[in-house]
Design a protein around this motif. Structure first.
Motif, short mmCIF file in Angstrom:
data_model
loop_
_atom_site.label_atom_id
_atom_site.label_comp_id
_atom_site.label_asym_id
_atom_site.label_seq_id
_atom_site.Cartn_x
_atom_site.Cartn_y
_atom_site.Cartn_z
N LEU A 1 -0.33 -21.19 -16.53
CA LEU A 1 0.93 -22.51 -16.73
C LEU A 1 0.94 -23.51 -15.80
N THR A 2 0.38 -23.08 -14.47
CA THR A 2 0.48 -23.89 -13.13
C THR A 2 -0.69 -24.90 -13.54
N GLU A 3 -1.76 -24.04 -13.90
CA GLU A 3 -3.06 -25.10 -14.02
C GLU A 3 -2.63 -26.03 -15.28
N GLN A 4 -1.88 -25.60 -16.21
CA GLN A 4 -1.65 -26.83 -17.29
C GLN A 4 -0.61 -27.88 -16.93
N SER A 5 0.11 -27.27 -15.66
CA SER A 5 1.55 -28.29 -15.68
C SER A 5 1.08 -29.37 -14.72
N GLY A 6 -0.11 -29.80 -14.24
CA GLY A 6 -0.27 -30.82 -13.36
C GLY A 6 0.05 -30.88 -11.80
N LEU A 7 0.84 -29.56 -11.70
CA LEU A 7 1.12 -29.30 -10.22
C LEU A 7 0.04 -28.39 -9.50
N ARG A 8 -0.20 -28.50 -8.29
CA ARG A 8 -1.27 -27.38 -7.58
C ARG A 8 -0.43 -26.27 -6.90
N GLY A 9 -1.16 -25.14 -7.42
CA GLY A 9 -0.44 -24.14 -6.82
C GLY A 9 -1.36 -23.01 -6.16
N LEU A 10 -0.97 -22.16 -5.19
CA LEU A 10 -1.67 -20.97 -4.95
C LEU A 10 -0.80 -19.69 -5.54
N ILE A 11 -1.27 -18.85 -6.07
CA ILE A 11 -0.52 -17.75 -6.94
C ILE A 11 -0.85 -16.39 -6.42
N GLY A 12 -0.08 -15.68 -5.85
CA GLY A 12 -0.33 -14.13 -5.67
C GLY A 12 0.48 -13.11 -6.45
N LYS A 13 -0.38 -12.29 -6.68
CA LYS A 13 0.13 -11.00 -7.41
C LYS A 13 0.51 -9.98 -6.23
N VAL A 14 1.84 -9.76 -6.08
CA VAL A 14 2.64 -8.97 -4.94
C VAL A 14 1.78 -7.60 -4.83
N ASN A 15 1.54 -7.08 -3.81
CA ASN A 15 0.89 -5.71 -3.69
C ASN A 15 1.86 -4.88 -2.83
N MET A 16 2.38 -3.73 -3.60
CA MET A 16 3.41 -2.96 -2.83
C MET A 16 3.36 -1.57 -3.34
N ASP A 17 3.03 -0.57 -2.64
CA ASP A 17 2.85 0.86 -2.77
C ASP A 17 3.59 1.87 -2.15
N ARG A 18 4.53 1.35 -1.36
CA ARG A 18 5.29 2.36 -0.47
C ARG A 18 6.61 1.74 -0.34
N ASN A 19 7.75 2.67 -0.33
CA ASN A 19 9.16 2.15 0.07
C ASN A 19 9.76 1.19 -1.12
N SER A 20 9.40 1.58 -2.08
CA SER A 20 9.74 0.60 -3.20
C SER A 20 10.39 1.33 -4.29
N PRO A 21 10.96 0.64 -5.14
CA PRO A 21 11.68 1.35 -6.37
C PRO A 21 10.59 1.82 -7.26
N ASP A 22 11.02 2.98 -7.92
CA ASP A 22 9.59 3.25 -8.71
C ASP A 22 9.15 2.29 -9.67
N ASP A 23 9.90 1.59 -10.23
CA ASP A 23 9.32 0.38 -11.33
C ASP A 23 8.60 -0.53 -10.48
N LEU A 24 8.45 -0.72 -9.19
CA LEU A 24 7.93 -1.54 -8.56
C LEU A 24 6.73 -1.00 -7.63
N LYS A 25 6.74 0.34 -7.69
CA LYS A 25 5.74 0.96 -6.79
C LYS A 25 4.24 1.10 -7.47
N GLU A 26 3.19 0.56 -6.93
CA GLU A 26 1.90 0.73 -7.43
C GLU A 26 1.19 1.87 -6.93
N ASP A 27 0.37 2.15 -7.79
CA ASP A 27 -0.88 3.19 -7.33
C ASP A 27 -1.94 2.22 -6.57
N THR A 28 -2.01 2.82 -5.38
CA THR A 28 -2.82 1.96 -4.51
C THR A 28 -4.10 1.45 -5.26
N MET A 29 -4.95 2.08 -5.66
CA MET A 29 -6.27 1.94 -6.33
C MET A 29 -6.13 0.73 -7.47
#
Ligand code: GUN
Ligand code: FE
Length: 426
Positions: free
Chosen positions: A137-165
């Motif tokens: 959507l950023t690509e379509q918008s005409g705006l310029r962005g850097l976007i990151g998927k957040v990484n988190m695998d400790r000290n996080s609620p169950d629904d936001l805690k990722e498996d490391t690999m």
């Protein structure tokens, strides 16, 4: 393209250039030059005459949490760690629902456009599909962005805690896909912060940073309890900054660290050596009682700094408000530290335009060869009651923070219309 108007920009910290009734010429994305009279070779070409409008560089926000836009203005009765648990994590959990994310992203991009932020570096959430959708959507918008998927695998609620690999695999998939399919939207590695990323995850992300020559964004030394927690989690590493460095997460000139308030001299030396961009988030730092970054001192030490919103720690994405809050908090800092002078509005404006824009290269000023990113400001009926100098008009726009004064927006040489108008009509 040839534009006529009164141009105002800050090519260097503390420098202010005002060019009344001037001509700005662009060639595709870039500025060719700014002229008091139209050079003869351009005679007869069409001119976009903005009349008495004030034309300023558009804003660049290097620290904003896209999903947290739904929480802006909510929940400032807590400090960082309980604030994350109480308000922020539940909001981010919603982005596992892709149709919700889609609506939120379109509203987010419309909103950034409205307030004049045409470049940004954003955190999303752990959710790969939602992160990819924001990239598209950023690509379509005409705006310029850097976007990151957040990484988190400790000290996080169950629904936001990722498996490391899985976290590393999802990240690498997004890196490769964005390189293949997108031209103007980049991926930025986004470990949330040290307390929520295991050594194994940080190690893997450090490898990706090097393999793909990627930028990195995270949080650093925002709050005293957070700093103490990092010391407890990494007793063998002397400082919070050094933890990132040890895991390869401070690539030189390609790193953004938000807050960076409670730092030792030794950490500042490392941050300067690595040319880390420190995102100063004055609204968030006051809302969450995190502290006052000694911005003048950091600038004098040669550290790279910019002004950023940190929505939703910051209560608004409108960078005009972060610019004025930067000046205000620097005045309070001066009261306690008379050797650290406060920032002028011109300096704070620079930090949200050229200062932040430098992360994207030649962006944020109207200099030859720079990408042309601009906001065209028209005085409201209220503003027009009294004749003002161009600088007074800038002051009034920034302090009042009324985005209705923005009549047009240009990003990388193109006029940008509201990206998703159908959303506002629905
Ligand atoms: N530290 C870790 N996560 C966050 C966040 O979402 N916002 C802020 N302000 N600080 C953080
Ligand atoms: Fe943040």
């Amino acid at each position: 393209m040839i534009l006529k108007g009164t141009f105002l920009h800050t090519p260097a910290l503390g420098a202010l250039e005002i060019r009344p009734n001037a001509f700005l010429i662009t060639d595709r994305a870039r500025v060719v030059g700014l002229y008091d009279t139209l050079p003869p070779e351009y005679e007869g070409q069409p001119v976009t005459d903005w009349g008495d409008a004030l034309i300023i560089p558009a804003f660049t926000d290097l620290h904003i949490h896209a999903p947290q836009i739904i929480n802006r203005g909510i929940g400032y009765d807590k400090e960082l760690l309980p604030w994350l648990e109480t308000y922020t994590f539940p909001a981010e959990g919603r982005f596992g629902d892709l149709s919700f994310a889609e609506r939120a992203w379109k509203a987010f991009l419309n909103h950034l456009w409205a307030v004049g932020t045409l470049r940004f570096s954003a955190f999303t959430t752990i959710h790969k599909e939602a992160a990819w959708r924001l990239m598209e959507l950023t690509e379509q918008s005409g705006l310029r962005g850097l976007i990151g998927k957040v990484n988190m695998d400790r000290n996080s609620p169950d629904d936001l805690k990722e498996d490391t690999m899985a976290s590393l695999a999802d990240t690498e998939e997004l890196i490769c896909r964005s390189r293949e399919e997108l031209r103007h939207t980049g991926f930025i590695l986004t470990p949330r912060f040290v307390p929520s990323t295991t050594p194994m995850l940080m190690d893997g992300l450090g490898v990706l940073a090097e393999r793909y020559a990627l930028p990195v964004q995270s949080h650093l030394s925002e709050n005293p309890s957070e700093v103490a927690w990092v010391a407890q989690l990494h007793p063998d590493i002397p400082t919070y900054t050094q933890v990132y460095e040890d895991y390869g997460l401070l690539p030189r000139g390609r790193t953004i660290m938000a807050h960076a308030i409670h730092l030792s001299d030794r950490e500042k030396d490392l941050l300067r050596e690595k040319e880390v961009m420190l995102a100063h988030c004055a609204l968030s730092n006051t809302n969450l009682s995190s502290g006052i970054m000694p911005l003048r001192q950091n600038l004098s030490l040669g550290l790279r700094c910019c002004v950023a919103s940190d929505v939703a720690g910051g209560h608004t994405a409108n960078l005009a408000r972060s610019i004025t809050a930067t000046v205000q908090t620097s005045k309070l800092n001066w009261l306690h530290h008379p050797d650290q002078s406060s920032l002028s509005l011109t300096e704070a404006f620079y930090l949200a335009t050229r200062g932040a824009g430098s992360f994207f290269g030649d962006v944020g000023a109207f200099l030859p060869g720079f990408d042309f990113d601009a906001l065209v400001l028209r005085p409201s009926a209220l503003d027009a009651l009294v004749e003002r100098t161009p600088f007074e008009r800038l002051e009034q726009f920034l302090y009042d923070g009324d985005d209705r004064n923005i009549a047009a927006r240009y990003c990388a040489g193109s006029l940008v219309e509201q990206p998703f108008p159908e959303l506002e009509l629905a």
